[in-house]
Scaffold this motif. Structure first.
Motif, PDB file in Angstrom:
ATOM      1  N   ILE A   1       0.834  -1.201   0.000  1.00 24.71           N
ATOM      2  CA  ILE A   1       0.000   0.000   0.000  1.00 24.71           C
ATOM      3  C   ILE A   1       0.869   1.253   0.000  1.00 24.71           C
ATOM      4  O   ILE A   1       0.640   2.201  -0.763  1.00 24.71           O
ATOM      5  N   ALA A   2       1.893   1.260   0.856  1.00 26.88           N
ATOM      6  CA  ALA A   2       2.811   2.401   0.889  1.00 26.88           C
ATOM      7  C   ALA A   2       3.547   2.541  -0.436  1.00 26.88           C
ATOM      8  O   ALA A   2       3.765   3.655  -0.934  1.00 26.88           O
ATOM      9  N   THR A   3       3.930   1.406  -1.023  1.00 30.64           N
ATOM     10  CA  THR A   3       4.618   1.435  -2.318  1.00 30.64           C
ATOM     11  C   THR A   3       3.731   2.064  -3.386  1.00 30.64           C
ATOM     12  O   THR A   3       4.164   2.916  -4.159  1.00 30.64           O
ATOM     13  N   ALA A   4       2.470   1.647  -3.417  1.00 30.51           N
ATOM     14  CA  ALA A   4       1.541   2.187  -4.413  1.00 30.51           C
ATOM     15  C   ALA A   4       1.307   3.674  -4.190  1.00 30.51           C
ATOM     16  O   ALA A   4       1.260   4.458  -5.158  1.00 30.51           O
ATOM     17  N   ALA A   5       1.172   4.087  -2.937  1.00 28.84           N
ATOM     18  CA  ALA A   5       0.940   5.500  -2.646  1.00 28.84           C
ATOM     19  C   ALA A   5       2.134   6.352  -3.080  1.00 28.84           C
ATOM     20  O   ALA A   5       1.962   7.448  -3.628  1.00 28.84           O
ATOM     21  N   ARG A   6       3.345   5.836  -2.852  1.00 26.53           N
ATOM     22  CA  ARG A   6       4.537   6.576  -3.263  1.00 26.53           C
ATOM     23  C   ARG A   6       4.581   6.752  -4.767  1.00 26.53           C
ATOM     24  O   ARG A   6       5.110   7.742  -5.279  1.00 26.53           O
TER      25      ARG A   6
END
Length: 403
Positions: free
Chosen positions: A196-201
């Motif tokens: 999720i953090a990867t996608a948001a970045r």
């Protein structure tokens, strides 16, 4: 596990196939692109509108029960349907609304897994390039019993074996998650999903709901991935517990201090939302319907809201559209295959306009559909849930109605 509002049938279901090829796999619905006006093919390098990952179940739904099953007795259901469930509910709802959808999931190598993969990839046009089949792993199954407007579910399954590095489930792998306009997920109390953090970045807009907190803590601090979300969409009971409030609308306001956009679903009362960035709020009533099966309606609501958000609609229109798609979904069996497409949405709007004097409020609330549906051409009939996983190929294989 599977997770919905219409008049319904309780005596069998309709199977939809390509009439020109009665023994072939039903074709995916033809695609109306609601984001066409926003796409710039030269500048837009995003292959997918939405990415999601999760567990695919086989859903078996019994409807037309007069009451809950009683121990030591046998109950007969007047209707039954089978369809892919779990994360397939959301993926199918998104795809049927014309969004380019990528799903990463594990599939068993049993007949249930083959059926679910076929239905999603070839029947619905969902990209499964990041999915995989696990040898020797049987597909999770949920049996749902619908009665008195509620449902009771029994599920069985085992967690899929972990994949090795550089796979669809490794958040550091360069191809996962793929670049997407949005990602949809369900937050896990006490846990974090690194992808999720990867996608948001990478610029994806994260839309999330949440499951019931079995620990009873109801602590927003236990949802670390909320910090990466653009929108959080819990139901009223969940929202009030997380915010220690006694009113869903107060809960939405409180949640908007933690996430840019807080949406609280109110079941038969509709939904409300608060945009913490602008202070805008919206409160839209539900469409009054008689529900056949509410399985997956919450997923369909989220899908409708995501579509409206990507299309940059006003907040109230997004809530209204999400409620409409959920209302249409509960008029059919099952979770994933109950999701409406644009043909059903257009038919509902035509009916509403024809009888405007009976529902003037709906005519005003959904007037935004006029311009949207002008570009919606002929749609292929949608596949619907049927009692059996599949029929043997033969003279009767393409027959429609099943008891």
């Amino acid at each position: 596990m599977s997770t919905g509002t219409g008049t319904g049938r309780d005596t069998g279901v309709e199977g939809t196939t390509d009439r020109d090829a009665p023994h072939s796999t039903p074709r995916p619905p033809s695609r109306f692109d609601p984001l066409a006006a926003l796409r710039d093919e030269d500048a837009d390098r995003t292959d997918w509108d939405v990415y999601l990952t999760g567990t695919v179940f086989l859903d078996i739904v019994f409807t037309g029960l007069d009451s809950a099953p009683v121990r030591g007795t046998e109950s007969w259901a007047r209707g039954m349907g089978s369809s892919p469930g779990g994360v397939a509910n959301m993926a199918t709802a998104l795809s049927r609304l014309g969004l380019r959808t990528s799903l990463a999931a594990a599939f068993g190598d049993d007949m249930y897994g083959d059926y679910c993969r076929e239905a999603l990839e070839h029947g619905e046009g969902i990209d499964l390039a990041l999915s995989h089949t696990v040898p020797g792993w049987h597909s999770p199954v949920t049996v749902s019993m619908a009665y008195e407007g509620e449902r009771t579910m029994v599920s069985h399954g085992h967690e899929a074996p972990p994949k090795d590095a550089a796979t669809a489930y490794d958040p550091q792998a360069p191809e996962c998650p793929p670049p997407a306009r949005a990602c949809v997920t369900s937050l896990v109390p006490g846990g974090s999903q690194e992808w999720i953090a990867t996608a948001a970045r990478r610029g994806s807009r994260i839309f999330a709901d949440v499951g019931w907190d079995d620990t009873g803590r109801w602590d927003l601090a236990a949802l670390p991935d909320l910090a990466h979300c653009e929108a959080f969409l819990p139901n009223a009971a969940e929202a009030m517990r997380y915010t220690r409030t006694d009113c869903p609308r107060a809960a939405a306001r409180a949640l908007s201090e933690h996430v840019p956009l807080a949406v609280v679903t109110l079941g038969p009362e509709g939904a409300c939302a608060v945009d913490g960035r602008t202070g805008e709020s919206a409160d839209v009533p539900a469409i009054a319907v008689e529900a056949l099966d509410t399985t997956g309606a919450g997923d369909v609501f989220v899908a409708g809201f995501v579509m409206g958000s990507l299309a940059e609609w006003p907040l109230a229109d997004r809530l209204a559209f999400a409620g409409l798609t959920a209302a249409l979904s509960v008029q059919e069996f099952g979770g994933s295959l109950s999701a409406p497409g644009w043909a059903e949405i257009a038919a509902w709007w035509q009916h509403t306009r024809r009888y405007a004097d009976q529902d003037a409020a709906a005519l005003r609330r959904y007037a935004f559909l006029d311009a949207l549906l002008m570009g919606c051409g002929r749609q292929w009939p949608l596949r619907r849930a049927v009692p059996t996983i599949g029929f043997r190929r033969g003279p009767a294989a393409g027959s429609g109605k099943q008891g």
